[in-house]
Write an enzyme that holds these catalytic residues in place. Structure first.
Site, PDB file in Angstrom:
ATOM      1  N   ASP A  77       0.869  -1.183   0.000  1.00  0.00           N
ATOM      2  CA  ASP A  77       0.000   0.000   0.000  1.00  0.00           C
ATOM      3  C   ASP A  77       0.903   1.229   0.000  1.00  0.00           C
ATOM      4  O   ASP A  77       2.035   1.144  -0.478  1.00  0.00           O
ATOM      5  CB  ASP A  77      -0.959  -0.052   1.202  1.00  0.00           C
ATOM      6  CG  ASP A  77      -2.266   0.693   0.916  1.00  0.00           C
ATOM      7  OD1 ASP A  77      -2.194   1.849   0.471  1.00  0.00           O
ATOM      8  OD2 ASP A  77      -3.349   0.123   1.130  1.00  0.00           O
TER       9      ASP A  77
ATOM     10  N   HIS B 148       2.276   1.883  -3.150  1.00  0.00           N
ATOM     11  CA  HIS B 148       1.347   2.813  -3.795  1.00  0.00           C
ATOM     12  C   HIS B 148       1.853   4.252  -3.761  1.00  0.00           C
ATOM     13  O   HIS B 148       1.103   5.178  -4.027  1.00  0.00           O
ATOM     14  CB  HIS B 148      -0.045   2.708  -3.154  1.00  0.00           C
ATOM     15  CG  HIS B 148      -0.698   1.368  -3.356  1.00  0.00           C
ATOM     16  ND1 HIS B 148      -1.971   1.071  -2.935  1.00  0.00           N
ATOM     17  CD2 HIS B 148      -0.244   0.238  -3.943  1.00  0.00           C
ATOM     18  CE1 HIS B 148      -2.274  -0.188  -3.255  1.00  0.00           C
ATOM     19  NE2 HIS B 148      -1.235  -0.716  -3.860  1.00  0.00           N
TER      20      HIS B 148
END
Ligand SMILES: *[C@@H]1O[C@H](CO)[C@@H](O)[C@H](O)[C@H]1NC(C)=O
Ligand SMILES: *[C@@H]1O[C@H](CO)[C@@H](O)[C@H](O)[C@H]1NC(C)=O
Ligand SMILES: *[C@@H]1O[C@H](CO)[C@@H](O)[C@H](O)[C@H]1NC(C)=O
Length: 408
Positions: free
Chosen positions: A229, A252
């Site tokens: 993430d 991310h």
């Protein structure tokens, strides 16, 4: 001097020596002295709790909790609670701490956090040790992979939470495979984290590196992030946050947000992200807000950044929504004001290298683009930039060509 007074002096000196010795001994607390086995199988939680209690109530020098090298300590959920007697506490983590292995081994009722420091001031954590969240069992049952399935997991433990802690330093610690977020900073001031390694597979769900929320004066530097993430995410009520000399990928990217969910009134100020290498991430530098939010994100700088095959290198998304089809349109938005993107180079995996997607009611203002060169990671085709309601100015050469509108 008569013999009795000599005896008295000797007696006094030896008493002082005993006192000094006792004092010197009383500020180092090794978990092994409290019965920890360090064999990776025995539950060492109680030994950690007892050692912490003595560390936190010691006053001499810098009370130090020792978690020694060459040992593996299995511990269940622990909160290291302050305030402590001393305003300087050292946790010398040189060994490895491992979490219960997956949800079946998890004993605590609260699933949100594994290890937490609460209300501890002047804490330093160092010692070249490692914290392993053994997240696989949690990921395998994540609702991300089993949407709608009964018993799937949406909330899994954060490995290490700092809550209401001021003046905290952490360096040279490795984090592996958190069930969810690795490190959470919540309600803290004056935080310095450096030389950390945070590592989980790119496919592991919601395994953010560090999340910062309700915090002031936080520096994260010289660290490596690879996870599933955001490498670092900056949440609401944050100011004076500096992120420098880090690498990110897989992951991310570095995100401000998501912000403004459920109409929240946002205050995010003075964010500086500098000297970052992104490799193969889904985003690079990103600001994401939900429709319907309020408040402001102000004075943000992203500079000296390199992208290698990043899907969305530069992105402001004021229409963020990670629950498909459930986000309604709104007239309000978080105002994004004063964002500088400077010295950004590298390659993009998608055609839109620069994406500034702002709300029509509350446009993004005071955006600066300065010296940007992005090329396609996959072909010779030209990239584009895309702007909606984005106002500001350009400096130097911007490639792909800037789409900013002149300041209103
Ligand atoms: C910010 O935090 C650092 C420690 O990380 C501290 O040395 C510095 O004094 C703090 N600055 C302010 C303005 O509080
Ligand atoms: C903007 O943020 C930087 C830190 O990134 C800070 O040094 C500067 O003082 C801030 N500017 C204003 C006007 O607050
Ligand atoms: C901007 O946001 C809207 C609303 O979510 C979306 O439909 C559109 O595709 C976005 N534009 C770009 C270039 O990503």
């Amino acid at each position: 001097m008569d013999p009795s007074s000599i005896a008295y002096v000797i007696c006094l000196v030896s008493l002082i020596t005993i006192c000094i010795t006792a004092k010197a001994q009383r500020n180092v607390f090794n978990v092994l002295s409290y019965g920890a086995a360090g064999n990776g199988l025995t539950d060492d939680s109680l030994a950690f709790m007892k050692a912490w209690k003595d560390t936190c109530s010691a006053a001499a020098g810098t009370p130090t909790l020792i978690i020694p090298k060459g040992k593996i300590f299995l511990v269940h959920q622990i909160t290291f609670t302050g305030p402590c007697k001393s305003n300087k506490i050292n946790v010398k983590l040189s060994g490895t701490i491992i979490a219960p292995n997956g949800p079946d081994q998890w004993k605590a009722a609260d699933l949100s956090t594994w290890l937490a420091f609460q209300g501890v001031n002047g804490l330093t954590i160092d010692g070249l040790g490692m914290i392993d969240g053994r997240g696989k069992g949690w990921w395998d049952r994540s609702c991300k992979f089993h949407r709608g399935q009964q018993g799937c997991i949406t909330l899994a433990p954060t490995v290490l939470k700092f809550e209401n802690c001021n003046n905290i330093h952490m360096s040279n610690i490795k984090f592996h495979n958190s069930p969810q977020t690795h490190v959470l900073i919540l309600g803290c001031q004056n935080v310095d984290f450096g030389f950390l390694t945070i590592q989980a597979p790119g496919t592991s769900p919601n395994t953010d590196g560090i999340h910062i929320q309700v915090a002031r004066n936080v520096s994260i530097h010289n660290s490596q992030f690879a996870d599933g993430d955001d490498c670092i995410s900056i949440g609401d009520r944050t100011s004076d946050i500096s992120i420098t000399d880090i690498s990110c990928g897989p992951g991310h990217g570095v995100s401000i947000g998501s912000l403004g969910r459920g109409g929240a009134d946002v205050q995010v100020n003075n964010i500086n992200v500098r000297r970052v290498n992104f490799r193969g991430t889904t985003n690079g530098v990103r600001i994401k807000t939900w429709q319907g939010g309020r408040g402001i994100v102000r004075n943000v700088s992203f500079s000296s950044i390199n992208f290698q095959a990043v899907a969305n290198p530069i992105i402001i998304d004021q229409f963020y929504c990670d629950i498909p089809n459930s986000c309604r349109k709104s007239n309000t938005a978080v105002h994004i004001s004063g964002v500088r993107f400077s010295q950004l180079f590298g390659t993009s995996k998608t055609k839109v290298g620069i994406n500034l997607n702002c709300s029509s009611n509350i446009p993004c203002t005071g955006i600066t683009l300065e010296d940007i060169h992005l090329a396609s990671a996959t072909s010779d085709s030209q990239l584009i930039s895309s702007c909606n309601n984005a106002f500001g100015l350009n400096r130097g050469i911007i490639d792909p060509k800037s789409c900013l509108r002149k300041i209103i």
